[in-house]
Design a protein around this motif. Structure first.
Motif, PDB file in Angstrom:
ATOM      1  N   ASP A 142      -3.122 -81.996  83.648  1.00 24.73           N
ATOM      2  CA  ASP A 142      -2.890 -80.607  84.075  1.00 24.73           C
ATOM      3  C   ASP A 142      -3.124 -79.641  82.915  1.00 24.73           C
ATOM      4  OD1 ASP A 142      -2.253 -81.436  86.611  1.00 24.73           O
ATOM      5  OD2 ASP A 142      -0.097 -81.464  86.275  1.00 24.73           O
ATOM      6  N   GLU A 143      -2.660 -80.017  81.737  1.00 23.47           N
ATOM      7  CA  GLU A 143      -2.868 -79.162  80.565  1.00 23.47           C
ATOM      8  C   GLU A 143      -4.355 -79.062  80.223  1.00 23.47           C
ATOM      9  OE1 GLU A 143      -1.619 -78.929  75.825  1.00 23.47           O
ATOM     10  OE2 GLU A 143      -0.663 -80.394  77.156  1.00 23.47           O
ATOM     11  N   ILE A 144      -5.061 -80.185  80.340  1.00 25.19           N
ATOM     12  CA  ILE A 144      -6.506 -80.168  80.081  1.00 25.19           C
ATOM     13  C   ILE A 144      -7.206 -79.242  81.067  1.00 25.19           C
ATOM     14  CG2 ILE A 144      -8.611 -81.577  80.155  1.00 25.19           C
ATOM     15  CD1 ILE A 144      -6.986 -83.900  79.050  1.00 25.19           C
ATOM     16  N   GLN A 145      -6.834 -79.322  82.360  1.00 26.08           N
ATOM     17  CA  GLN A 145      -7.466 -78.476  83.371  1.00 26.08           C
ATOM     18  C   GLN A 145      -7.169 -77.004  83.120  1.00 26.08           C
ATOM     19  OE1 GLN A 145      -9.646 -79.480  85.685  1.00 26.08           O
ATOM     20  NE2 GLN A 145      -9.926 -77.327  86.201  1.00 26.08           N
ATOM     21  N   ALA A 146      -5.932 -76.691  82.723  1.00 26.05           N
ATOM     22  CA  ALA A 146      -5.587 -75.296  82.430  1.00 26.05           C
ATOM     23  C   ALA A 146      -6.401 -74.774  81.246  1.00 26.05           C
ATOM     24  CB  ALA A 146      -4.082 -75.186  82.127  1.00 26.05           C
ATOM     25  N   GLU A 147      -6.598 -75.616  80.230  1.00 21.97           N
ATOM     26  CA  GLU A 147      -7.401 -75.219  79.078  1.00 21.97           C
ATOM     27  C   GLU A 147      -8.864 -75.039  79.474  1.00 21.97           C
ATOM     28  OE1 GLU A 147      -8.154 -74.310  75.001  1.00 21.97           O
ATOM     29  OE2 GLU A 147      -6.409 -74.248  76.324  1.00 21.97           O
ATOM     30  N   LEU A 151     -10.998 -71.567  79.018  1.00 24.98           N
ATOM     31  CA  LEU A 151     -12.278 -71.519  78.305  1.00 24.98           C
ATOM     32  C   LEU A 151     -13.407 -71.061  79.218  1.00 24.98           C
ATOM     33  CD1 LEU A 151     -12.015 -74.753  76.125  1.00 24.98           C
ATOM     34  CD2 LEU A 151     -11.961 -72.400  75.317  1.00 24.98           C
ATOM     35  N   GLU A 152     -13.353 -71.441  80.491  1.00 24.05           N
ATOM     36  CA  GLU A 152     -14.377 -70.978  81.431  1.00 24.05           C
ATOM     37  C   GLU A 152     -14.331 -69.455  81.568  1.00 24.05           C
ATOM     38  OE1 GLU A 152     -13.460 -73.239  84.889  1.00 24.05           O
ATOM     39  OE2 GLU A 152     -14.962 -74.788  84.470  1.00 24.05           O
ATOM     40  N   GLY A 153     -13.111 -68.901  81.610  1.00 23.10           N
ATOM     41  CA  GLY A 153     -12.977 -67.443  81.658  1.00 23.10           C
ATOM     42  C   GLY A 153     -13.529 -66.792  80.399  1.00 23.10           C
ATOM     43  N   ARG A 154     -13.252 -67.398  79.242  1.00 21.45           N
ATOM     44  CA  ARG A 154     -13.779 -66.870  77.982  1.00 21.45           C
ATOM     45  C   ARG A 154     -15.295 -66.945  77.961  1.00 21.45           C
ATOM     46  NH1 ARG A 154     -14.407 -63.265  74.554  1.00 21.45           N
ATOM     47  NH2 ARG A 154     -14.864 -63.899  72.402  1.00 21.45           N
ATOM     48  N   LYS A 155     -15.847 -68.029  78.474  1.00 15.07           N
ATOM     49  CA  LYS A 155     -17.296 -68.198  78.503  1.00 15.07           C
ATOM     50  C   LYS A 155     -17.944 -67.153  79.423  1.00 15.07           C
ATOM     51  CE  LYS A 155     -20.859 -71.674  79.501  1.00 15.07           C
ATOM     52  NZ  LYS A 155     -21.423 -71.061  80.714  1.00 15.07           N
ATOM     53  N   GLU A 493     -21.504 -71.082  72.067  1.00 12.95           N
ATOM     54  CA  GLU A 493     -21.801 -72.486  71.792  1.00 12.95           C
ATOM     55  C   GLU A 493     -20.522 -73.266  71.478  1.00 12.95           C
ATOM     56  OE1 GLU A 493     -24.614 -75.156  68.775  1.00 12.95           O
ATOM     57  OE2 GLU A 493     -24.794 -72.974  68.844  1.00 12.95           O
ATOM     58  N   ASP A 494     -19.629 -72.632  70.703  1.00 12.35           N
ATOM     59  CA  ASP A 494     -18.355 -73.288  70.390  1.00 12.35           C
ATOM     60  C   ASP A 494     -17.535 -73.519  71.660  1.00 12.35           C
ATOM     61  OD1 ASP A 494     -18.977 -73.309  67.721  1.00 12.35           O
ATOM     62  OD2 ASP A 494     -17.849 -71.488  67.236  1.00 12.35           O
ATOM     63  N   VAL A 495     -17.477 -72.478  72.509  1.00 12.42           N
ATOM     64  CA  VAL A 495     -16.711 -72.610  73.756  1.00 12.42           C
ATOM     65  C   VAL A 495     -17.339 -73.672  74.656  1.00 12.42           C
ATOM     66  CG1 VAL A 495     -16.056 -71.416  75.882  1.00 12.42           C
ATOM     67  CG2 VAL A 495     -15.798 -70.267  73.687  1.00 12.42           C
ATOM     68  N   THR A 496     -18.670 -73.691  74.715  1.00 12.07           N
ATOM     69  CA  THR A 496     -19.354 -74.694  75.532  1.00 12.07           C
ATOM     70  C   THR A 496     -19.061 -76.099  75.023  1.00 12.07           C
ATOM     71  OG1 THR A 496     -21.131 -73.113  76.026  1.00 12.07           O
ATOM     72  CG2 THR A 496     -21.600 -75.453  76.384  1.00 12.07           C
ATOM     73  N   ASP A 497     -19.070 -76.252  73.695  1.00 10.05           N
ATOM     74  CA  ASP A 497     -18.748 -77.564  73.116  1.00 10.05           C
ATOM     75  C   ASP A 497     -17.321 -77.973  73.458  1.00 10.05           C
ATOM     76  OD1 ASP A 497     -21.266 -77.715  72.055  1.00 10.05           O
ATOM     77  OD2 ASP A 497     -20.680 -77.055  70.042  1.00 10.05           O
ATOM     78  N   GLU A 498     -16.397 -76.995  73.364  1.00 13.59           N
ATOM     79  CA  GLU A 498     -15.003 -77.302  73.704  1.00 13.59           C
ATOM     80  C   GLU A 498     -14.889 -77.697  75.163  1.00 13.59           C
ATOM     81  OE1 GLU A 498     -11.705 -74.848  72.185  1.00 13.59           O
ATOM     82  OE2 GLU A 498     -13.231 -73.664  71.179  1.00 13.59           O
ATOM     83  N   LEU A 499     -15.603 -76.961  76.033  1.00 14.23           N
ATOM     84  CA  LEU A 499     -15.566 -77.288  77.469  1.00 14.23           C
ATOM     85  C   LEU A 499     -16.130 -78.679  77.724  1.00 14.23           C
ATOM     86  CD1 LEU A 499     -16.586 -73.958  79.237  1.00 14.23           C
ATOM     87  CD2 LEU A 499     -14.535 -75.295  79.675  1.00 14.23           C
ATOM     88  N   THR A 500     -17.243 -78.979  77.072  1.00 16.32           N
ATOM     89  CA  THR A 500     -17.838 -80.307  77.245  1.00 16.32           C
ATOM     90  C   THR A 500     -16.879 -81.390  76.797  1.00 16.32           C
ATOM     91  OG1 THR A 500     -20.052 -79.375  76.897  1.00 16.32           O
ATOM     92  CG2 THR A 500     -19.798 -81.761  76.625  1.00 16.32           C
ATOM     93  N   ASP A 501     -16.226 -81.136  75.666  1.00 14.56           N
ATOM     94  CA  ASP A 501     -15.270 -82.123  75.152  1.00 14.56           C
ATOM     95  C   ASP A 501     -14.105 -82.306  76.119  1.00 14.56           C
ATOM     96  OD1 ASP A 501     -14.075 -83.794  72.946  1.00 14.56           O
ATOM     97  OD2 ASP A 501     -12.551 -82.241  73.077  1.00 14.56           O
ATOM     98  N   LEU A 502     -13.560 -81.177  76.643  1.00 10.84           N
ATOM     99  CA  LEU A 502     -12.431 -81.273  77.565  1.00 10.84           C
ATOM    100  C   LEU A 502     -12.831 -81.948  78.876  1.00 10.84           C
ATOM    101  CD1 LEU A 502     -10.732 -77.784  77.084  1.00 10.84           C
ATOM    102  CD2 LEU A 502      -9.752 -80.000  76.522  1.00 10.84           C
ATOM    103  N   ARG A 503     -14.022 -81.559  79.394  1.00 13.76           N
ATOM    104  CA  ARG A 503     -14.449 -82.133  80.673  1.00 13.76           C
ATOM    105  C   ARG A 503     -14.739 -83.617  80.576  1.00 13.76           C
ATOM    106  NH1 ARG A 503     -18.352 -76.963  81.783  1.00 13.76           N
ATOM    107  NH2 ARG A 503     -16.867 -75.703  82.995  1.00 13.76           N
ATOM    108  N   THR A 504     -15.127 -84.046  79.381  1.00 15.26           N
ATOM    109  CA  THR A 504     -15.452 -85.472  79.223  1.00 15.26           C
ATOM    110  C   THR A 504     -14.333 -86.261  78.578  1.00 15.26           C
ATOM    111  OG1 THR A 504     -16.526 -85.026  77.085  1.00 15.26           O
ATOM    112  CG2 THR A 504     -17.916 -84.964  79.052  1.00 15.26           C
ATOM    113  N   ARG A 505     -13.222 -85.534  78.183  1.00 18.38           N
ATOM    114  CA  ARG A 505     -12.165 -86.236  77.457  1.00 18.38           C
ATOM    115  C   ARG A 505     -11.567 -87.361  78.293  1.00 18.38           C
ATOM    116  NH1 ARG A 505      -7.719 -82.629  74.698  1.00 18.38           N
ATOM    117  NH2 ARG A 505      -9.630 -81.970  73.608  1.00 18.38           N
ATOM    118  N   ILE A 506     -11.291 -87.089  79.558  1.00 17.24           N
ATOM    119  CA  ILE A 506     -10.706 -88.124  80.416  1.00 17.24           C
ATOM    120  C   ILE A 506     -11.673 -89.282  80.559  1.00 17.24           C
ATOM    121  CG2 ILE A 506      -9.913 -88.610  82.760  1.00 17.24           C
ATOM    122  CD1 ILE A 506      -8.863 -85.741  82.865  1.00 17.24           C
TER     123      ILE A 506
END
Length: 655
Positions: A142-147, A151-155, A493-506
């Motif tokens: 849930d915390e990952i999804q909220a983050e 980040l999607e809003g920031r992007k 690019e930083d936000v995209t990298d963070e999103l990629t990391d979060l989306r693939t973390r699980i």
């Protein structure tokens, strides 16, 4: 989830001392562990498991029992320069804990480091439970999804800014061309003005002697020039205001359409959803409490089956339970019954085992119910969040609409004022021109015409220079804004990298867990030499399932087992057909994979093992040697005969 300072706590080169009082079946004891493997050697009912529970208590676990005849127990772990203490106290029929243990949150340790017989990871493998749920339980999805949503809003904000810069950049060529055109017009006007001024100067030489008489006329000509200049400025301002109104009306139309598209829901809907959320939360909390109680009951009964003798209360004569031959002999002789240390009655072992099976089934059902409630709860929260977001956006959009209406009204009022100014200036120009006509004499007409031409050219030149300056300022502003693009692109690019990391973390955690299990399982199968087991591995599969109104991707871990017959033919088997020894090995390897995947070793250098009797001594020795390479402190309870295969220097026989 662990203490933040745990990394500073660890010094795996030192020994550690554990003191235990009134935990499990222990009255009081103190032992010292060295780095590496420590064996607690002895026969059954010699408090080896109780000592492990004491260590678990000091490390932070709640899954420990207070001695039956005691109201208070203690555990203290001296590790490095720190001492971690834990107190267990019986209050109103329940045991509460207090103190400053090594871990603040023991969830990971309970799952993947405290591997007693009742350990959930070992039991899940033996029962064929969902291993994916177990490995992912410590991950706050849930915390990952909220983050991710943040980040999607920031992007989106950065994308909007970049798109705005893109649109500004497309305007530059037109502005540059416009500036060049205006500059050319200025150059042409300067040439015309220079020529007109020269002609006027030449004409003025002929009438120089009458200049004094013409002063009033010249004043009127200067007034006419200034008034025409002011009139032109007013006209420009009127045109600017009209263009602004057109832009505002276009925006108002878009905002009005957006406002009409938003649904805010009524208060009754919100109240109903909030009530449903509260009800679902209460149901989930009740289920969680019931699941926790069931797990404690299952753990207690399993412990009773495993080591019932070590937790018997002292006899009336006060003799040590472990040294009382008659009680021990009776328990050994009557293998089909177990004495409950809470009430002292004898219960058939088969009855307890049946009860444990029933409790495990009920627990599994409650877990499924809690999962369904969690899905419903998430759906209600999403609905409520959407309504609240729409309401917020509706209010913001309405405020923007009101602001646009106010701005349009202000600009209309400004146009009315400017129109009145324009009419006054036009009247003033007409009056000035009439005065000038009256002051003109026939022989002065040429000079006056030339003066008018000079005045008109000066006025036009001033207007064009002002226009060029405005264009230059706009170009400079755009170029300054465009300098932000590289910074915005880097942020994106930083936000995209963070999103990629979060989306693939699980996915990464799941894949790493599967790879770790499969690697260690392959290594151990090879060195443990189970003859007819060719391969054991986890196959990770994914599929789309519906949760409420949305589809989500769910993973599952399928345990695959391939055996071979005496003739060499390979076939697929199931966990239920494996020997107890083989099941135990798989459970321990799965726990080791969780220990490594969740980096438990970074915050907890201990792993505890118990109930390895189903595995033969040589394989136990090999298994411990393998685990030792991954765990700084490995504390293991073994029977005397199994401990013979392990280095005697690491053994503790007196507890």
């Amino acid at each position: 989830m662990m203490n933040e300072s745990n990394e500073e706590k660890q010094d795996v080169s030192r020994s550690t001392t554990l003191s235990v009082t009134n935990i499990g079946g222990i009255d009081e004891t103190e032992v010292t562990f060295q780095n590496g493997v420590t064996i607690l050697a002895g026969r059954n009912a010699t408090n080896r498991t109780s000592l492990l529970q004491g260590l678990m208590a000091a490390l932070g676990s709640e899954r420990v029992s207070l001695k039956a005849d005691a109201d208070e127990g203690h555990a203290a772990l001296e590790f490095g320069d720190e001492i971690y203490r834990r107190t267990l106290e019986r209050r109103n029929g329940t045991v509460v804990t207090d103190g400053d243990p090594y871990l603040k949150d023991p969830e990971l340790a309970d799952l993947f480091a405290f591997l007693l017989e009742t350990n959930e990871a070992r039991q899940a493998v033996a029962r064929g439970d969902d291993l994916q749920e177990l490995i992912m339980r410590p991950v706050d999805t849930d915390e990952i999804q909220a983050e991710i949503e943040r980040l999607e809003g920031r992007k989106r904000e950065i994308d909007d800014q970049l798109e705005e810069l893109e649109q500004l950049e497309t305007r530059l060529p037109d502005l540059e061309a416009k500036r060049k055109r205006v500059s050319d017009e200025i150059e042409s006007l300067e040439d015309e003005l220079e020529t007109a001024q020269a002609e006027l100067e030449e004409a003025n030489v002929d009438v120089d002697e009458r200049r004094e008489e013409q002063s009033e006329l010249e004043e009127r000509l200067e007034d006419l020039r200034e008034t025409r200049s002011e009139l032109d400025r007013v006209r420009e301002r009127i045109e600017t205001e009209r263009e602004s109104i057109d832009a505002l009306e276009d925006e108002r139309e878009e905002v009005q359409e957006r406002l009409e598209s938003l649904s805010t829901g009524d208060d009754d809907d919100i109240g109903r959803i909030e009530a449903e959320i509260e009800t679902l939360q209460e149901e989930k909390a009740e289920l969680s409490g019931e699941i926790s109680q069931l797990q404690s009951t299952i753990q207690f009964n399993n412990q009773l089956l495993e080591e019932g003798e070590s937790v018997l209360p002292e006899t009336d004569g006060g003799t040590d339970t472990e040294s009382d031959g008659s009680i021990t002999d009776q328990l050994v002789a009557e293998e089909e019954t177990v004495t409950c240390w809470t009430c002292g009655s004898s219960v058939a072992r088969e009855q307890i085992e049946t009860t444990v099976d029933q409790l495990q089934k009920v627990r599994k059902e409650r877990l499924e119910e809690r999962s369904e409630i969690s899905s419903e709860l998430e759906e209600r929260r999403e609905t409520l969040s959407k309504i609240n977001e729409n309401r917020t956006e509706y209010r913001q959009t309405q405020r923007r609409l009101d602001s646009i209406d106010d701005e349009i009204e202000r600009r209309h009022d400004r146009i009315d004022d400017l129109t009145a100014d324009r009419e006054e200036l036009t009247t003033e120009i007409d009056d000035l021109e009439a005065e000038i006509d009256d002051l003109e004499s026939p022989d002065q007409s040429d000079v006056l015409d030339q003066q008018k031409e000079v005045n008109q050219l000066e006025f036009e030149l001033e207007r064009k220079e002002r226009e060029r300056d405005e264009i230059t300022d706009e170009i400079a502003s755009i170029e300054e804004r465009l300098e932000e693009r590289s910074t915005l692109e880097a942020r994106r690019e930083d936000v995209t990298d963070e999103l990629t990391d979060l989306r693939t973390r699980i996915d990464q955690i799941e894949e790493t867990a599967v790879e770790s299990f499969n690697e260690h399982m392959e290594n151990l199968l090879e060195i443990l030499e189970y003859e007819n087991l060719d391969r054991i591995w986890i196959d990770r599969t994914t599929q789309e399932v519906r949760e409420g109104r949305r589809k989500v991707t769910k993973s599952s871990f399928d345990l695959k087992i391939v055996r071979s017959t005496d003739s060499g033919a390979a076939y697929e088997d199931t966990i239920t057909h494996l020997s107890e020894s083989e099941r135990e090995i798989i459970g321990l390897v799965f726990a080791l994979a969780g220990y490594l995947v969740h980096d438990v070793y970074e915050t907890l250098p201990f792993m505890l093992l118990d109930s390895l009797e189903a595995i033969d001594a040589e394989r136990i020795a090999t298994l411990l040697e393998y685990f030792e390479s991954h765990v700084p402190y490995l504390v293991v309870a073994l029977l005397h005969e199994d401990a013979q295969a392990v280095d005697e220097d690491t053994q503790i026989t007196e507890i």
